[in-house]
Design a protein around this motif. Sequence first.
Motif, PDB file in Angstrom:
ATOM      1  N   ARG A 169      36.320  34.015  27.295  1.00 18.11           N
ATOM      2  CA  ARG A 169      35.895  35.074  26.364  1.00 18.11           C
ATOM      3  C   ARG A 169      35.762  34.565  24.933  1.00 18.11           C
ATOM      4  O   ARG A 169      35.000  35.120  24.158  1.00 18.11           O
ATOM      5  CB  ARG A 169      36.890  36.231  26.424  1.00 18.11           C
ATOM      6  CG  ARG A 169      38.284  35.863  25.948  1.00 18.11           C
ATOM      7  CD  ARG A 169      39.282  36.940  26.274  1.00 18.11           C
ATOM      8  NE  ARG A 169      39.310  37.180  27.712  1.00 18.11           N
ATOM      9  CZ  ARG A 169      39.997  38.159  28.299  1.00 18.11           C
ATOM     10  NH1 ARG A 169      40.707  38.984  27.555  1.00 18.11           N
ATOM     11  NH2 ARG A 169      39.993  38.297  29.598  1.00 18.11           N
ATOM     12  N   THR A 208      45.433  36.884  36.820  1.00 17.63           N
ATOM     13  CA  THR A 208      46.613  37.735  36.937  1.00 17.63           C
ATOM     14  C   THR A 208      46.159  39.191  36.801  1.00 17.63           C
ATOM     15  O   THR A 208      45.457  39.695  37.650  1.00 17.63           O
ATOM     16  CB  THR A 208      47.656  37.351  35.868  1.00 17.63           C
ATOM     17  OG1 THR A 208      47.084  37.514  34.565  1.00 17.63           O
ATOM     18  CG2 THR A 208      48.095  35.906  36.029  1.00 17.63           C
ATOM     19  N   SER A 212      45.128  46.440  30.428  1.00 19.99           N
ATOM     20  CA  SER A 212      44.409  47.669  30.777  1.00 19.99           C
ATOM     21  C   SER A 212      44.805  48.192  32.154  1.00 19.99           C
ATOM     22  O   SER A 212      44.841  49.402  32.370  1.00 19.99           O
ATOM     23  CB  SER A 212      42.892  47.420  30.722  1.00 19.99           C
ATOM     24  OG  SER A 212      42.556  46.257  31.428  1.00 19.99           O
ATOM     25  N   TRP A 213      45.125  47.278  33.083  1.00 20.19           N
ATOM     26  CA  TRP A 213      45.596  47.737  34.398  1.00 20.19           C
ATOM     27  C   TRP A 213      46.862  48.592  34.221  1.00 20.19           C
ATOM     28  O   TRP A 213      46.966  49.688  34.749  1.00 20.19           O
ATOM     29  CB  TRP A 213      45.882  46.549  35.334  1.00 20.19           C
ATOM     30  CG  TRP A 213      46.502  46.974  36.643  1.00 20.19           C
ATOM     31  CD1 TRP A 213      47.831  47.243  36.875  1.00 20.19           C
ATOM     32  CD2 TRP A 213      45.827  47.239  37.874  1.00 20.19           C
ATOM     33  NE1 TRP A 213      48.020  47.638  38.174  1.00 20.19           N
ATOM     34  CE2 TRP A 213      46.802  47.652  38.812  1.00 20.19           C
ATOM     35  CE3 TRP A 213      44.491  47.168  38.283  1.00 20.19           C
ATOM     36  CZ2 TRP A 213      46.484  47.988  40.132  1.00 20.19           C
ATOM     37  CZ3 TRP A 213      44.169  47.489  39.596  1.00 20.19           C
ATOM     38  CH2 TRP A 213      45.155  47.901  40.504  1.00 20.19           C
ATOM     39  N   PHE A 227      49.708  47.534  42.120  1.00 21.48           N
ATOM     40  CA  PHE A 227      49.190  46.160  42.216  1.00 21.48           C
ATOM     41  C   PHE A 227      49.842  45.430  43.390  1.00 21.48           C
ATOM     42  O   PHE A 227      49.180  44.713  44.155  1.00 21.48           O
ATOM     43  CB  PHE A 227      49.444  45.405  40.908  1.00 21.48           C
ATOM     44  CG  PHE A 227      48.523  44.228  40.710  1.00 21.48           C
ATOM     45  CD1 PHE A 227      47.231  44.411  40.254  1.00 21.48           C
ATOM     46  CD2 PHE A 227      48.945  42.933  40.981  1.00 21.48           C
ATOM     47  CE1 PHE A 227      46.366  43.331  40.069  1.00 21.48           C
ATOM     48  CE2 PHE A 227      48.098  41.846  40.797  1.00 21.48           C
ATOM     49  CZ  PHE A 227      46.808  42.041  40.345  1.00 21.48           C
ATOM     50  N   TYR A 231      48.130  43.501  46.394  1.00 20.28           N
ATOM     51  CA  TYR A 231      48.140  42.033  46.481  1.00 20.28           C
ATOM     52  C   TYR A 231      49.436  41.421  47.016  1.00 20.28           C
ATOM     53  O   TYR A 231      49.521  40.196  47.163  1.00 20.28           O
ATOM     54  CB  TYR A 231      47.763  41.429  45.126  1.00 20.28           C
ATOM     55  CG  TYR A 231      46.313  41.697  44.801  1.00 20.28           C
ATOM     56  CD1 TYR A 231      45.308  41.054  45.511  1.00 20.28           C
ATOM     57  CD2 TYR A 231      45.935  42.614  43.831  1.00 20.28           C
ATOM     58  CE1 TYR A 231      43.964  41.307  45.259  1.00 20.28           C
ATOM     59  CE2 TYR A 231      44.593  42.879  43.568  1.00 20.28           C
ATOM     60  CZ  TYR A 231      43.613  42.229  44.281  1.00 20.28           C
ATOM     61  OH  TYR A 231      42.291  42.485  44.040  1.00 20.28           O
TER      62      TYR A 231
ATOM     63  N   GLU B  22      39.437  40.162  36.210  1.00 18.24           N
ATOM     64  CA  GLU B  22      38.619  41.382  36.124  1.00 18.24           C
ATOM     65  C   GLU B  22      38.229  41.820  37.537  1.00 18.24           C
ATOM     66  O   GLU B  22      38.300  43.006  37.889  1.00 18.24           O
ATOM     67  CB  GLU B  22      37.324  41.142  35.328  1.00 18.24           C
ATOM     68  CG  GLU B  22      37.446  40.338  34.038  1.00 18.24           C
ATOM     69  CD  GLU B  22      38.093  41.066  32.877  1.00 18.24           C
ATOM     70  OE1 GLU B  22      38.642  42.156  33.087  1.00 18.24           O
ATOM     71  OE2 GLU B  22      38.059  40.521  31.749  1.00 18.24           O
ATOM     72  N   LEU B  23      37.819  40.860  38.344  1.00 21.53           N
ATOM     73  CA  LEU B  23      37.388  41.184  39.710  1.00 21.53           C
ATOM     74  C   LEU B  23      38.579  41.592  40.573  1.00 21.53           C
ATOM     75  O   LEU B  23      38.476  42.496  41.407  1.00 21.53           O
ATOM     76  CB  LEU B  23      36.666  39.980  40.327  1.00 21.53           C
ATOM     77  CG  LEU B  23      35.334  39.629  39.652  1.00 21.53           C
ATOM     78  CD1 LEU B  23      34.832  38.263  40.118  1.00 21.53           C
ATOM     79  CD2 LEU B  23      34.282  40.701  39.930  1.00 21.53           C
ATOM     80  N   MET B  25      41.324  43.039  39.493  1.00 22.66           N
ATOM     81  CA  MET B  25      41.687  44.407  39.105  1.00 22.66           C
ATOM     82  C   MET B  25      40.674  45.407  39.651  1.00 22.66           C
ATOM     83  O   MET B  25      41.030  46.467  40.149  1.00 22.66           O
ATOM     84  CB  MET B  25      41.782  44.520  37.579  1.00 22.66           C
ATOM     85  CG  MET B  25      43.031  43.863  37.008  1.00 22.66           C
ATOM     86  SD  MET B  25      43.224  44.184  35.218  1.00 22.66           S
ATOM     87  CE  MET B  25      42.104  42.976  34.512  1.00 22.66           C
ATOM     88  N   PHE B  40      37.251  51.644  26.249  1.00 22.43           N
ATOM     89  CA  PHE B  40      37.664  50.331  25.750  1.00 22.43           C
ATOM     90  C   PHE B  40      37.030  50.094  24.378  1.00 22.43           C
ATOM     91  O   PHE B  40      35.863  50.444  24.168  1.00 22.43           O
ATOM     92  CB  PHE B  40      37.161  49.219  26.680  1.00 22.43           C
ATOM     93  CG  PHE B  40      37.795  49.165  28.037  1.00 22.43           C
ATOM     94  CD1 PHE B  40      38.884  48.336  28.267  1.00 22.43           C
ATOM     95  CD2 PHE B  40      37.294  49.910  29.098  1.00 22.43           C
ATOM     96  CE1 PHE B  40      39.471  48.247  29.534  1.00 22.43           C
ATOM     97  CE2 PHE B  40      37.866  49.836  30.364  1.00 22.43           C
ATOM     98  CZ  PHE B  40      38.957  49.003  30.583  1.00 22.43           C
ATOM     99  N   ILE B 123      36.846  53.076  35.033  1.00 22.24           N
ATOM    100  CA  ILE B 123      37.532  51.848  34.607  1.00 22.24           C
ATOM    101  C   ILE B 123      37.057  50.621  35.358  1.00 22.24           C
ATOM    102  O   ILE B 123      37.002  49.520  34.802  1.00 22.24           O
ATOM    103  CB  ILE B 123      39.070  52.013  34.693  1.00 22.24           C
ATOM    104  CG1 ILE B 123      39.770  50.880  33.941  1.00 22.24           C
ATOM    105  CG2 ILE B 123      39.547  52.133  36.144  1.00 22.24           C
ATOM    106  CD1 ILE B 123      41.244  51.125  33.677  1.00 22.24           C
ATOM    107  N   GLN B 127      36.056  47.643  32.968  1.00 20.45           N
ATOM    108  CA  GLN B 127      36.884  46.436  33.051  1.00 20.45           C
ATOM    109  C   GLN B 127      36.038  45.169  33.116  1.00 20.45           C
ATOM    110  O   GLN B 127      36.328  44.181  32.460  1.00 20.45           O
ATOM    111  CB  GLN B 127      37.757  46.532  34.310  1.00 20.45           C
ATOM    112  CG  GLN B 127      38.796  45.439  34.427  1.00 20.45           C
ATOM    113  CD  GLN B 127      39.925  45.656  33.444  1.00 20.45           C
ATOM    114  OE1 GLN B 127      40.628  46.656  33.489  1.00 20.45           O
ATOM    115  NE2 GLN B 127      40.097  44.711  32.538  1.00 20.45           N
ATOM    116  N   GLU B 130      34.588  43.039  29.915  1.00 13.73           N
ATOM    117  CA  GLU B 130      35.438  42.414  28.899  1.00 13.73           C
ATOM    118  C   GLU B 130      35.007  40.988  28.535  1.00 13.73           C
ATOM    119  O   GLU B 130      34.775  40.672  27.377  1.00 13.73           O
ATOM    120  CB  GLU B 130      36.891  42.403  29.391  1.00 13.73           C
ATOM    121  CG  GLU B 130      37.848  41.746  28.414  1.00 13.73           C
ATOM    122  CD  GLU B 130      39.313  41.871  28.837  1.00 13.73           C
ATOM    123  OE1 GLU B 130      39.587  41.887  30.053  1.00 13.73           O
ATOM    124  OE2 GLU B 130      40.184  41.949  27.954  1.00 13.73           O
TER     125      GLU B 130
END
Lengths: 455, 455
Positions: A169, A208, A212-213, A227, A231, B22-23, B25, B40, B123, B127, B130
């Motif tokens: 990013r 990870t 925001s999650w 989560f 997972y 991101e994926l 989540m 956001f 979301i 998400q 980002e």
Amino acid sequence: MAHTEYGYLTPENLALFTDLYELTMMQGYYNQNHNPTATFDLFFRDLPPNRGYMVAAGLEQAIHYIETLSFGERVIEYLTEHGFDEEFLSHLETLEFTGDVRALPEGTPVFSNEPLVEVTAPILQGQLLETIVINQIGYQSLIATKAARMRDMITQHGDEQSLVDFGSRRAHGSDAGIKAARAAYIGGFDGTSNVAAGEAFGIPIYGTMAHSWIQSFTSERAAFETFVDEYGEESILLIDTYDTVSGAKTARAVAEEKDIDIAGVRLDSGDLTALSKEVNEILAETDLFISSGIDEFKIRRFLTNGGVGSGFGPGTALVTSTDAPKVEGVYKLVAVEEDGDMQPSMKLSTGKVTYPGAKSVRRVERDGQYDRDILALRDEDCDGGEQLVSVIEDGELVYQFPDLPAIQERARRSVSKTPPAIRQLEDPERYDVQIGSGLDTQTTSLRRQLESQHS
Amino acid sequence: MAHTEYGYLTPENLALFTDLYELTMMQGYYNQNHNPTATFDLFFRDLPPNRGYMVAAGLEQAIHYIETLSFGERVIEYLTEHGFDEEFLSHLETLEFTGDVRALPEGTPVFSNEPLVEVTAPILQGQLLETIVINQIGYQSLIATKAARMRDMITQHGDEQSLVDFGSRRAHGSDAGIKAARAAYIGGFDGTSNVAAGEAFGIPIYGTMAHSWIQSFTSERAAFETFVDEYGEESILLIDTYDTVSGAKTARAVAEEKDIDIAGVRLDSGDLTALSKEVNEILAETDLFISSGIDEFKIRRFLTNGGVGSGFGPGTALVTSTDAPKVEGVYKLVAVEEDGDMQPSMKLSTGKVTYPGAKSVRRVERDGQYDRDILALRDEDCDGGEQLVSVIEDGELVYQFPDLPAIQERARRSVSKTPPAIRQLEDPERYDVQIGSGLDTQTTSLRRQLESQHS
């Protein structure tokens, strides 16, 4: 006229990633029927501040450009609009690289004035490569070096923490995001968060969860539970959204409730060393990943002060090489054909030295460490092992690109052979790059000759 | 497994330019049937050192990603290999953005904590954006700001020298090379050397010649003559390959011999101020372009000391924003749907403030200058003109992107309205961004509530 859809580089406009003057000069060479064979060197005159060595990287992408070079319809149309001649553009449409390329293999330490790439080709072809070759090799070398400094710092502490690139990013654009992942892997990283880089280069990808999650649920506990439901033991929970210690306890409670061992927790803010110890008290068996502004200096501080962690996720500092964000690679003409012979060439511009002629980079070892390099004329008789390898001959690829793990292994092995004083994070000693006597003589006499012509 | 040909981002792998989490989540939101609407904000917590303002840029590319978002075959195949669920991937294959986007128009000065982009969407969709949105807007804003500082410095001296981006080769990868050209244009540049950027964005392209052109001929004079034969009055000759003053005289001799006025000469090394005066003595009627390590500080020194030049070609310092190579854009969840209502949300992580809720950026002017901003709740009653505009509503583009000259004009006008103390190159004063009383109350009460839950 603006083509929004062309905001990214694609195979259709890749040939345009060049400076206008390259094309202007190429047209001049073509129209004026002046296309001697020329040798160009890509090198770093000076290494960036606090860099005693650079790790060469990016060769594969530079060569990819040369191999796939193609002036297609879209490119020709644009150049036509910009006033280039029809005949010259017809020549471009059929242009293929017919020259030779020698280079330092990726993962090799490189020092001031040593060619990373040497191109010998008709000048019209060699000229074109300047922009993209400096761009790709300069950036990847910058990041491979930054990554190697981090890996080296961990190794020096006798540790083996994992390193994962989290910088996409904050990279300078999308190509930097992808190439930083590749270069970081070369420099000793274990993987990247960048999925495109994973797909492009087969680099392991890791991730990870984000704050925001957590925030999207009515409580941190509900967020963790959900989560973990998804997972299971692969879960890595971010524990510092509200309060790190409280987050660690909640993570433990959720793991106990679900009766599983979660893969880890991540810490993204605060006093990392102190918090890592506190978290380790609560979650002794759980991996702790640290991702807050990580660079080689912060890693050193963390490890020196007894921080407890199993991995680091450097981001911005890695991908922008924040403490030294530039390396000024140059691509200079060092020899040109005259009456069938290659004659050494150099410019004299104030304060900038270029060594003329096709060269050899020799590396001399002593007691398993690099002792010195000798930058010599290509056929000069001197000590040390030749570092440049042949990559393209008469336009044909003759080099087998190693896979990335092999390049990483080369980088690790060769960085470990670079003397510690050269690898210091601050004020490293300058590695000894000697100039071979043949090259030295040639440089001095050519300089003298040029100065007498132009004063 | 490595796809060398995929070393660049193309429409086929663009959707993969994201962080793995991101994926991960998104799959969690999908499988756990938890997809509330979320808001956001993309903002800069702190501006980089010596930056009193940033110029917003990159919105058009960020929106382009949202509009063209598509998970095609190649992307799905890779994600399948990486263990994502078939049902979730089927969902991705048909995914389209259905939410709202508000944003600061490009070319607008932006200060700490002010949203450059506000996304409100399910979301799962919000998400995903980002990584690329921070990447594109962060980098272009960094470079537009650097460019604006250079333009501003010239304007402050009452001058109008041209500014052309020469940085492609030293940019961090190819996307940075192209996007820097666009951002620099926004910040007040006249054009770029990058041909791909010219084609992609309709930016004027410029070029001169390299030292290699000179060196490829048997003499500097022959090199100049041949170039002038090819390009006539458009010729810009590089005069410092061997000796600048001697080069200037040779350029004059060649122009006299051919009986034409050449467009200009370029100077790329040495003491620029002193040499520019000497060259101007020799070539009084000829434009002089300066391209040696140019940044806003060097421009100031050059102009203050009476250097004579008609244009500057900044390179590395521009495209890497060398003195401040990073801006840490963040993309934070500020509100989330609960029982049909949007509830403000914030994280508390140590030392990092996020203001909760959908917001308004109000700018208050006094005597034609920006006096202060008020960061307020979206519907809060307060002074100043709203800076955020609606870009996407219910997935439909409702914003007409201005063309680049219009964005540049906005940037010039608005930078000139930013008080001089905020625009200082070093140690600028901090612009007054007030927090509206409604937002302030909401922040305090939410913080208190979260702290009591997590201590």
